[in-house]
Design a protein around this motif. Structure first.
Motif, PDB file in Angstrom:
ATOM      1  N   LEU A 194      56.997   6.173  -1.641  1.00 17.29           N
ATOM      2  CA  LEU A 194      57.900   5.088  -1.855  1.00 17.29           C
ATOM      3  C   LEU A 194      58.670   4.437  -0.328  1.00 17.29           C
ATOM      4  CD1 LEU A 194      58.635   3.317  -5.053  1.00 17.29           C
ATOM      5  CD2 LEU A 194      60.382   5.046  -4.643  1.00 17.29           C
ATOM      6  N   VAL A 195      59.025   5.670   0.373  1.00 20.72           N
ATOM      7  CA  VAL A 195      59.218   5.191   1.487  1.00 20.72           C
ATOM      8  C   VAL A 195      58.609   4.741   2.569  1.00 20.72           C
ATOM      9  CG1 VAL A 195      60.368   6.858   3.873  1.00 20.72           C
ATOM     10  CG2 VAL A 195      60.739   7.227   1.609  1.00 20.72           C
ATOM     11  N   ALA A 196      57.330   5.318   2.355  1.00 18.69           N
ATOM     12  CA  ALA A 196      56.070   4.290   3.000  1.00 18.69           C
ATOM     13  C   ALA A 196      55.465   3.323   2.395  1.00 18.69           C
ATOM     14  CB  ALA A 196      54.397   5.365   3.314  1.00 18.69           C
ATOM     15  N   ALA A 197      55.943   2.576   0.937  1.00 14.26           N
ATOM     16  CA  ALA A 197      55.404   1.514   0.332  1.00 14.26           C
ATOM     17  C   ALA A 197      56.545   1.126   1.087  1.00 14.26           C
ATOM     18  CB  ALA A 197      55.754   1.852  -0.795  1.00 14.26           C
ATOM     19  N   GLY A 198      57.758   1.256   0.937  1.00 16.09           N
ATOM     20  CA  GLY A 198      58.965   0.154   1.349  1.00 16.09           C
ATOM     21  C   GLY A 198      58.225   0.023   2.647  1.00 16.09           C
ATOM     22  N   ALA A 199      58.266   0.897   3.476  1.00 22.28           N
ATOM     23  CA  ALA A 199      57.640   0.271   5.205  1.00 22.28           C
ATOM     24  C   ALA A 199      57.365  -0.976   4.898  1.00 22.28           C
ATOM     25  CB  ALA A 199      57.924   1.648   5.745  1.00 22.28           C
ATOM     26  N   VAL A 200      56.060  -0.846   3.962  1.00 24.11           N
ATOM     27  CA  VAL A 200      55.208  -1.662   4.332  1.00 24.11           C
ATOM     28  C   VAL A 200      55.230  -2.510   3.945  1.00 24.11           C
ATOM     29  CG1 VAL A 200      53.169  -2.365   3.226  1.00 24.11           C
ATOM     30  CG2 VAL A 200      52.853  -0.082   4.098  1.00 24.11           C
ATOM     31  N   ALA A 201      56.484  -2.654   3.029  1.00 25.53           N
ATOM     32  CA  ALA A 201      57.049  -4.403   2.076  1.00 25.53           C
ATOM     33  C   ALA A 201      57.653  -4.609   3.093  1.00 25.53           C
ATOM     34  CB  ALA A 201      57.590  -4.078   1.178  1.00 25.53           C
ATOM     35  N   LEU A 202      58.661  -3.909   4.012  1.00 22.22           N
ATOM     36  CA  LEU A 202      60.154  -4.128   5.235  1.00 22.22           C
ATOM     37  C   LEU A 202      58.786  -4.959   5.974  1.00 22.22           C
ATOM     38  CD1 LEU A 202      62.458  -4.595   6.311  1.00 22.22           C
ATOM     39  CD2 LEU A 202      62.449  -2.273   6.960  1.00 22.22           C
ATOM     40  N   ALA A 203      58.094  -4.256   6.753  1.00 25.60           N
ATOM     41  CA  ALA A 203      56.571  -5.201   7.485  1.00 25.60           C
ATOM     42  C   ALA A 203      55.972  -6.697   6.818  1.00 25.60           C
ATOM     43  CB  ALA A 203      55.680  -3.951   8.138  1.00 25.60           C
ATOM     44  N   ALA A 204      55.487  -6.352   5.967  1.00 24.98           N
ATOM     45  CA  ALA A 204      55.053  -8.027   5.358  1.00 24.98           C
ATOM     46  C   ALA A 204      55.812  -8.675   5.506  1.00 24.98           C
ATOM     47  CB  ALA A 204      54.171  -7.220   3.912  1.00 24.98           C
ATOM     48  N   LEU A 205      57.306  -8.727   4.828  1.00 23.39           N
ATOM     49  CA  LEU A 205      58.783  -9.289   5.309  1.00 23.39           C
ATOM     50  C   LEU A 205      58.918  -9.820   6.748  1.00 23.39           C
ATOM     51  CD1 LEU A 205      61.342 -10.445   3.810  1.00 23.39           C
ATOM     52  CD2 LEU A 205      62.403  -7.978   4.347  1.00 23.39           C
ATOM     53  N   LEU A 206      58.488  -9.021   7.622  1.00 25.75           N
ATOM     54  CA  LEU A 206      59.188  -8.970   9.501  1.00 25.75           C
ATOM     55  C   LEU A 206      58.399  -9.681   9.842  1.00 25.75           C
ATOM     56  CD1 LEU A 206      60.855  -5.684  10.482  1.00 25.75           C
ATOM     57  CD2 LEU A 206      62.192  -7.976  10.300  1.00 25.75           C
ATOM     58  N   PHE A 207      57.356  -9.639   9.215  1.00 20.44           N
ATOM     59  CA  PHE A 207      55.750 -10.538   9.192  1.00 20.44           C
ATOM     60  C   PHE A 207      56.190 -12.143   9.088  1.00 20.44           C
ATOM     61  CE2 PHE A 207      51.906 -11.739   9.678  1.00 20.44           C
ATOM     62  CZ  PHE A 207      50.784 -12.004   9.708  1.00 20.44           C
ATOM     63  N   TRP A 210      50.813  -0.970   9.826  1.00 18.91           N
ATOM     64  CA  TRP A 210      49.602  -1.157   9.850  1.00 18.91           C
ATOM     65  C   TRP A 210      49.706   0.756  10.295  1.00 18.91           C
ATOM     66  CZ3 TRP A 210      46.686   1.016  14.891  1.00 18.91           C
ATOM     67  CH2 TRP A 210      45.427   1.750  14.278  1.00 18.91           C
ATOM     68  N   ALA A 211      50.530   1.138  10.826  1.00 18.24           N
ATOM     69  CA  ALA A 211      51.137   3.117  11.009  1.00 18.24           C
ATOM     70  C   ALA A 211      51.121   3.274   8.949  1.00 18.24           C
ATOM     71  CB  ALA A 211      51.984   3.267  11.909  1.00 18.24           C
ATOM     72  N   ALA A 212      52.510   2.323   8.475  1.00 15.03           N
ATOM     73  CA  ALA A 212      53.216   2.578   7.726  1.00 15.03           C
ATOM     74  C   ALA A 212      52.358   2.775   5.840  1.00 15.03           C
ATOM     75  CB  ALA A 212      54.363   1.866   7.519  1.00 15.03           C
ATOM     76  N   ALA A 213      51.322   1.765   6.497  1.00 12.81           N
ATOM     77  CA  ALA A 213      49.804   1.920   5.784  1.00 12.81           C
ATOM     78  C   ALA A 213      49.507   2.777   6.093  1.00 12.81           C
ATOM     79  CB  ALA A 213      49.853   0.334   5.790  1.00 12.81           C
ATOM     80  N   LYS A 214      48.775   3.891   6.761  1.00  8.80           N
ATOM     81  CA  LYS A 214      48.014   4.794   7.122  1.00  8.80           C
ATOM     82  C   LYS A 214      48.722   5.686   5.847  1.00  8.80           C
ATOM     83  CE  LYS A 214      45.107   5.416  10.551  1.00  8.80           C
ATOM     84  NZ  LYS A 214      45.194   5.835  12.132  1.00  8.80           N
ATOM     85  N   ALA A 215      50.113   5.698   6.198  1.00  3.57           N
ATOM     86  CA  ALA A 215      50.748   6.819   5.691  1.00  3.57           C
ATOM     87  C   ALA A 215      50.877   7.086   4.641  1.00  3.57           C
ATOM     88  CB  ALA A 215      52.639   6.698   6.805  1.00  3.57           C
ATOM     89  N   TYR A 216      51.090   5.913   3.869  1.00  4.95           N
ATOM     90  CA  TYR A 216      50.973   5.211   2.367  1.00  4.95           C
ATOM     91  C   TYR A 216      49.837   6.181   1.920  1.00  4.95           C
ATOM     92  CZ  TYR A 216      51.253   3.402  -1.691  1.00  4.95           C
ATOM     93  OH  TYR A 216      51.179   2.829  -3.565  1.00  4.95           O
ATOM     94  N   GLY A 217      48.704   5.562   2.788  1.00  2.00           N
ATOM     95  CA  GLY A 217      47.092   6.132   2.335  1.00  2.00           C
ATOM     96  C   GLY A 217      47.174   7.746   2.365  1.00  2.00           C
ATOM     97  N   GLY A 218      48.654   8.245   3.009  1.00  2.00           N
ATOM     98  CA  GLY A 218      47.940   9.939   3.363  1.00  2.00           C
ATOM     99  C   GLY A 218      47.500  10.339   4.421  1.00  2.00           C
ATOM    100  N   PHE A 219      46.922   9.691   5.133  1.00  2.00           N
ATOM    101  CA  PHE A 219      46.029   9.756   6.250  1.00  2.00           C
ATOM    102  C   PHE A 219      45.167   9.987   6.324  1.00  2.00           C
ATOM    103  CE2 PHE A 219      51.155  11.529   7.543  1.00  2.00           C
ATOM    104  CZ  PHE A 219      51.179   9.404   8.943  1.00  2.00           C
ATOM    105  N   GLY A 220      44.121  10.553   7.147  1.00  2.00           N
ATOM    106  CA  GLY A 220      42.652  10.589   6.549  1.00  2.00           C
ATOM    107  C   GLY A 220      41.808   9.463   6.159  1.00  2.00           C
ATOM    108  N   ALA A 221      41.001   9.488   5.759  1.00  2.00           N
ATOM    109  CA  ALA A 221      40.108   8.522   5.069  1.00  2.00           C
ATOM    110  C   ALA A 221      40.399   7.636   4.436  1.00  2.00           C
ATOM    111  CB  ALA A 221      38.590   9.240   4.700  1.00  2.00           C
ATOM    112  N   ARG A 222      41.326   7.906   3.602  1.00  2.00           N
ATOM    113  CA  ARG A 222      41.684   6.640   2.648  1.00  2.00           C
ATOM    114  C   ARG A 222      43.080   5.805   3.364  1.00  2.00           C
ATOM    115  NH1 ARG A 222      44.451   6.397  -3.395  1.00  2.00           N
ATOM    116  NH2 ARG A 222      46.558   7.129  -1.902  1.00  2.00           N
TER     117      ARG A 222
END
Lengths: 308, 545
Positions: free
Chosen positions: B21-34, B201-213
């Protein structure tokens, strides 16, 4: 010894170096004698198609070497052999479809009802109306089922529809409807599509499309039907339907069919010609004889799956 | 048992909801700021306004700090094992170079502008900072390497905004001859946009748990934001034109029986006339002294005839050439040469076509600029594209159709007409659509071959159909209208803009008139587009229904 036979024998020795020690090859019977035997393949009546010493070259590639065979009327003749042996090339020579290949050069003689088709002044339109063709993959036009059938006759002016013809009082739409029904019935497709003749033909299944192509081929009233592996892209049930259809067609039409499937050849054909690698016709005889008692060693090996 | 499962990552991650949720929130915040930064960049959001009780620049800064902090916290938490992720050993070379470059720029700017050290000083500190961040991103594990550089930079940018180092009235004068400077109005949105992308971008990577996903989610977010912003910008462009132009177009608009002008259609010598139930003066009038409302009818009609004439000229020729090249000509040097030539012609600048029309066509059509010369010039421009696309479309018609037709004894020409052309028609129409889109908006060739005027009176509306007349001597038919000068929308717009203030007396509000002309031009071009798409849809359905 003719040059052709000489060349054939040479080819064979090359191809069969690994079977030299096979005891059966030393029985004393040479390939030449074998060929002489089947060359005398005889049947009652005049041949529908008579092919004599036919050579085909694609550029430098000698695809078909001195093939001669007579094809009897109203029967099914199967052409079998491994890939690249020239059987499709042979088939396409019978209605001069190879003329459409720029690099192809054709020597020899093919007679339809005694008339040479490789000579000056042959009317290709007439020839192809008399010798129809069905292709390997179903290729209906992206038009309605009815239009697919009536396409050929319309283009030949046998059937006229449309505004101008109607204004001139020359439209014969009833004839067209009859033609469509007759061809679809002959191709055993009528019951499946009679309620959607105006639907696009591309919506049919693969097997139905192939039968539609056969019906389209029948629409110009051919005498000979050439089929180039018509069932190779179809599932077993659709294949069985096509095979039944071929059996029915052979009552009125001369059918020449290329197939990869030896069981299919054995099931549906009256006589079988075996082409082997290098573009030569190795043996041609009654189907029963080819499959039960082939004269040529190579044919026997091909049929039993050892070679090819 | 357990050793076997331990060596593999579990199919289902347990307890990932709250941290995810933290990571997803960060992605959402990034989109809002964008989105906010885009709005600020297009001045839909003023930096001096307040948002949620604080000034916009402070709000953006605070949000950036939160975003950066969240990204860093997630990364560090993952490294310390509080969050279950599947990071790889390194964030990778590409991420390292990207982060290193960004930090190089940031370090250099801070050293030279804020601290104020000399050239050597800022270069050294930039290299030091950039290299350091590159090393950190590449050497550390992925969860640190791809979050820390992005998060810290974002938070730093946020702090700069919050503390007012870059406030709403900040200006950085570059000291160039042209008086170029960076203002806060440009800098704050741009930096926010950039930082939010980086952290998103970083938050989205974190949300996917890093790695390939994680890399997949990261790339997906970047591409998605990119696509959305492009569509957004295009939409703003359209909306802006409509917004500015709609007032002028609707000037004097009225609905009701008998309010519109009277049209007369002459068919076989009998005249039918009817009154329009709507009155839209801008598209129904020309410009005249007696007019209550002025309009651009002559230019609209001119544009339509121009496109119709060019299409009628180019399509038969182009399709014919394509048939010859595809079906009859041997593939070889000749067809290759023609292909190269047509591609080159399509890239030829329109002013060159215009010059050709001016020098070659005009002397042959009565030595004056005329509608016919314009039609032919644009037709020549359209021709190469019609040839190229028709050829492509015909080449993509399967050879099986041609074989099947030939096997029925049908001749080549009949096959082309009844099988190849219908199957290729949707592709041909696509080519015409593209071409019309280009020629309908062309100004340069019209300027040289067709002219017209800045303000065209309604009496100069080209009446091609009515202009035809029979004569008693060869060629028995004449159409003087074709040889008259005519106006077209893009040219009229150009003329209006370059005419300056002097010509403005003719219309009440020249600026409104310009924008309304632009809007009408847009609508006319889009209408051609719509007609083309409808035609393509119709032909496709014919083939596939």
């Amino acid at each position: 010894m003719s040059e052709t036979t000489q060349r054939t024998t040479d080819m064979e020795t090359e191809n069969r170096t690994d079977t030299q020690t096979d005891p059966e090859t030393t029985t004393g019977e040479t390939e030449e004698q074998v060929q002489d035997e089947w060359r005398n393949y005889e049947f009652a009546g005049e041949p529908k198609l008579a092919v004599d010493d036919l050579d085909v070259y694609y550029g430098d590639d000698h695809a078909l070497k001195g093939v001669s065979m007579d094809i009897p009327k109203n029967s099914v003749t199967a052409l079998i052999g491994p890939s690249g042996c020239g059987k499709s090339t042979f088939l396409r020579c019978l209605n001069r479809m190879n003329d459409r290949v720029k690099s192809a050069r054709i020597d020899g003689s093919v007679k339809l009802d005694g008339q040479e088709i490789y000579q000056e002044g042959v009317n290709l339109v007439e020839l192809r109306k008399r010798v129809g063709m069905v292709f390997q993959s179903p290729n209906p036009f992206p038009k309605s089922i009815a239009e697919n059938i009536s396409y050929g006759p319309r283009k030949h002016g046998d059937i006229e529809t449309g505004l101008l013809a109607r204004l001139l009082g020359r439209a014969n739409e009833d004839e067209r409807d009859e033609l469509v029904e007759r061809c679809l019935r002959d191709a055993a497709l009528w019951d499946e599509v009679s309620d959607r003749l105006d639907d696009n033909a591309l919506g049919l299944s693969g097997g139905q499309q192939q039968r539609l192509c056969i019906a389209r081929c029948l629409s110009v009233d051919p005498e000979v039907i050439l089929m180039d592996e018509p069932a190779s892209a179809l599932d077993p049930i659709a294949t069985a339907k096509i095979e039944d259809l071929i059996d029915d067609l052979s009552e009125h039409y001369t059918v020449v069919i290329v197939t990869h499937n030896m069981q299919q050849a054995a099931r549906i054909s009256d006589q079988t010609a075996v082409f082997l690698t290098g573009g030569e016709l190795v043996e041609y005889d009654d189907t029963d004889k080819i499959f039960e008692n082939p004269q040529s060693q190579r044919v026997e090996e091909y049929i039993s799956g050892k070679f090819g | 048992m357990s050793t076997e499962t331990d060596t593999r990552n579990p199919l289902v991650r347990d307890g990932a909801e709250s941290t995810g949720l933290v990571a997803a929130g960060a992605v959402a915040l990034a989109a809002l700021l964008f989105a906010l930064s885009l709005a600020a960049l297009f001045q839909q959001l003023s930096l001096t306004d307040t948002l949620a009780g604080v000034p916009v620049s402070t709000f953006l800064g605070g949000a950036l700090v939160v975003l950066g902090g969240a990204v860093v916290v997630f990364g560090v938490g993952s490294r310390l094992g509080y969050v279950e992720t599947e990071p790889q050993a390194s964030a990778g070379m590409v991420a390292g170079i990207a982060f290193g470059f960004v930090w190089f720029v940031a370090g250099g700017l801070v050293a030279s502008q804020t601290i104020g050290v000399g050239t050597i000083g800022w270069l050294l500190s930039a290299i030091f900072v950039g290299g350091g961040v590159f090393a950190v991103s590449v050497v550390t594990r992925e969860d640190i390497g791809s979050t820390l550089p992005a998060g810290v930079l974002t938070a730093f940018v946020g702090l700069v905004f919050v503390t007012g180092v870059i406030g709403p009235s900040w200006v950085w004068n570059l000291g160039w001859e042209q008086q170029a400077s960076f203002t806060a109005g440009f800098t704050i949105p741009t930096l926010t946009l950039f930082s939010s992308l980086l952290s998103g971008w970083a938050a989205a990577k974190a949300y996917g748990g890093f790695g390939a996903r994680g890399r997949h989610t990261g790339a997906y977010t970047l591409v998605y934001l990119n696509a959305v912003s492009i569509v957004g910008v295009l939409f703003i462009l359209l909306a802006f034109t409509v917004y500015k132009g709609i007032g002028g177009v609707l000037n004097g608009f009225a609905v009701g029986a008998g309010v519109g002008p009277t049209s007369t259609v002459v068919l076989f010598g009998i005249a039918f006339s009817f009154d329009w139930p709507v009155y839209l003066p801008f598209v129904m009038n020309g410009v005249g002294l007696m007019n209550e409302f002025n309009g651009v009818l002559p230019a609209i009609v001119g544009t339509i005839w121009l496109v119709v004439g060019a299409v009628l000229f180019a399509v038969p020729l182009g399709v014919g050439a394509a048939i010859f090249l595809t079906e009859y000509a041997e593939r070889g040097r000749f067809t290759q040469a023609v292909e190269v030539a047509t591609n080159g012609l399509w890239s030829t600048p329109s002013i060159v076509f215009g010059l050709f029309g001016f020098a070659f066509l005009i002397p042959r059509f009565g030595n004056g600029k005329s509608l016919l010369a314009g039609m032919l010039t644009l037709g020549f421009m359209l021709l190469p594209l019609v040839v190229i696309t028709s050829r492509e479309a015909m080449l993509s018609v399967p050879d099986e159709y041609r074989d099947a037709s030939a096997a029925l004894g049908v001749t080549k020409w009949q096959t082309i007409r009844s099988v190849v052309l219908p199957a290729a028609l949707p592709g041909v129409v696509t080519g015409i659509i593209l071409g019309v889109g280009r020629i309908a908006g062309e100004t340069a060739p019209i300027l040289l071959t067709m002219a017209g005027g800045v303000f065209v009176p309604g009496s100069q509306t080209p009446d091609i159909v009515g202009g035809f007349a029979f004569t008693s001597s060869p060629p028995f038919v004449e159409n003087p209208v074709l040889l008259d000068a005519a106006s077209a929308l893009p040219y009229q717009l150009y003329a209006l803009i370059t005419a300056g203030v002097g010509a403005s007396g003719n219309v009440a509000n020249p600026d409104e008139f310009k924008w309304a002309t632009a809007l009408v031009l847009l609508v006319v071009v889009l209408s051609f587009y719509a007609i083309g798409i409808a035609a393509r849809y119709y032909f496709r359905r014919e083939l596939n229904q």
